[in-house]
Design a protein around this motif. Structure first.
Motif, PDB file in Angstrom:
ATOM      1  N   GLY A  99      27.694 -38.340 -11.351  1.00 33.10           N
ATOM      2  CA  GLY A  99      26.659 -39.033 -12.117  1.00 33.10           C
ATOM      3  C   GLY A  99      26.040 -38.140 -13.176  1.00 33.10           C
ATOM      4  N   ARG A 100      25.825 -36.899 -12.811  1.00 33.93           N
ATOM      5  CA  ARG A 100      25.268 -35.956 -13.788  1.00 33.93           C
ATOM      6  C   ARG A 100      26.263 -35.709 -14.917  1.00 33.93           C
ATOM      7  NH1 ARG A 100      22.301 -31.438  -9.891  1.00 33.93           N
ATOM      8  NH2 ARG A 100      20.708 -32.847  -9.087  1.00 33.93           N
ATOM      9  N   SER A 101      27.545 -35.615 -14.575  1.00 36.25           N
ATOM     10  CA  SER A 101      28.578 -35.395 -15.596  1.00 36.25           C
ATOM     11  C   SER A 101      28.652 -36.580 -16.549  1.00 36.25           C
ATOM     12  CB  SER A 101      29.949 -35.181 -14.951  1.00 36.25           C
ATOM     13  OG  SER A 101      29.956 -34.004 -14.202  1.00 36.25           O
ATOM     14  N   ARG A 102      28.614 -37.789 -16.002  1.00 37.68           N
ATOM     15  CA  ARG A 102      28.646 -38.984 -16.852  1.00 37.68           C
ATOM     16  C   ARG A 102      27.420 -39.045 -17.757  1.00 37.68           C
ATOM     17  NH1 ARG A 102      30.879 -40.858 -12.227  1.00 37.68           N
ATOM     18  NH2 ARG A 102      28.937 -41.619 -11.360  1.00 37.68           N
ATOM     19  N   ALA A 103      26.274 -38.706 -17.218  1.00 37.14           N
ATOM     20  CA  ALA A 103      25.045 -38.737 -18.007  1.00 37.14           C
ATOM     21  C   ALA A 103      25.101 -37.722 -19.144  1.00 37.14           C
ATOM     22  CB  ALA A 103      23.834 -38.466 -17.114  1.00 37.14           C
ATOM     23  N   GLU A 104      25.650 -36.542 -18.865  1.00 39.13           N
ATOM     24  CA  GLU A 104      25.782 -35.524 -19.915  1.00 39.13           C
ATOM     25  C   GLU A 104      26.729 -35.999 -21.003  1.00 39.13           C
ATOM     26  OE1 GLU A 104      26.954 -31.696 -18.464  1.00 39.13           O
ATOM     27  OE2 GLU A 104      25.267 -31.578 -17.085  1.00 39.13           O
TER      28      GLU A 104
ATOM     29  N   SER B  46      21.616 -39.892 -23.416  1.00 36.59           N
ATOM     30  CA  SER B  46      20.616 -40.881 -23.001  1.00 36.59           C
ATOM     31  C   SER B  46      20.856 -42.237 -23.658  1.00 36.59           C
ATOM     32  CB  SER B  46      19.210 -40.381 -23.315  1.00 36.59           C
ATOM     33  OG  SER B  46      19.053 -40.163 -24.703  1.00 36.59           O
ATOM     34  N   GLU B  47      21.335 -42.254 -24.904  1.00 40.32           N
ATOM     35  CA  GLU B  47      21.592 -43.533 -25.563  1.00 40.32           C
ATOM     36  C   GLU B  47      22.762 -44.264 -24.899  1.00 40.32           C
ATOM     37  OE1 GLU B  47      22.127 -42.819 -29.727  1.00 40.32           O
ATOM     38  OE2 GLU B  47      20.107 -42.020 -29.962  1.00 40.32           O
TER      39      GLU B  47
ATOM     40  N   MET C 132      23.807 -43.968 -21.761  1.00 45.95           N
ATOM     41  CA  MET C 132      23.401 -44.431 -20.433  1.00 45.95           C
ATOM     42  C   MET C 132      22.526 -45.678 -20.559  1.00 45.95           C
ATOM     43  SD  MET C 132      24.947 -42.554 -18.278  1.00 45.95           S
ATOM     44  CE  MET C 132      24.156 -42.635 -16.696  1.00 45.95           C
TER      45      MET C 132
ATOM     46  N   THR D 171      26.619 -37.367  -6.833  1.00 47.16           N
ATOM     47  CA  THR D 171      25.536 -36.831  -7.657  1.00 47.16           C
ATOM     48  C   THR D 171      26.115 -35.994  -8.791  1.00 47.16           C
ATOM     49  OG1 THR D 171      24.017 -36.802  -5.791  1.00 47.16           O
ATOM     50  CG2 THR D 171      23.474 -35.359  -7.655  1.00 47.16           C
TER      51      THR D 171
ATOM     52  N   ALA E 158      27.663 -39.126 -21.817  1.00 45.84           N
ATOM     53  CA  ALA E 158      27.212 -40.319 -22.536  1.00 45.84           C
ATOM     54  C   ALA E 158      25.911 -40.080 -23.291  1.00 45.84           C
ATOM     55  CB  ALA E 158      27.030 -41.479 -21.560  1.00 45.84           C
TER      56      ALA E 158
END
Length: 67
Positions: free
Chosen positions: A36-41, A45-46, A48, A33, A43
């Protein structure tokens, strides 16, 4: 060694207990988790959304065969 505050927060959110009280599979889930949060930050929203569009294309080599 002190526990990462982010891991403590996630452990509380997901399981309602301290990180040190979790079993190994729960700790692994907390780590996933957090990652995943680190990758989302990183990248955004565009980024991801673009990864989602690519689907399984990242698992194919140049010949088009799956690994």
């Amino acid at each position: 060694m002190p526990t990462d505050p982010q891991k403590e927060d996630i452990a509380q959110e997901k399981y309602g207990k301290a990180y040190d009280e979790l079993d190994s599979s729960e700790k692994q889930s907390v780590g996933g988790t957090k990652g995943g949060r680190s990758r989302a930050e990183g990248a955004g929203s565009e980024g991801m959304a673009e990864m989602g569009k690519q689907g399984g294309s990242a698992t194919k080599d140049d010949t088009g065969s799956s690994w």
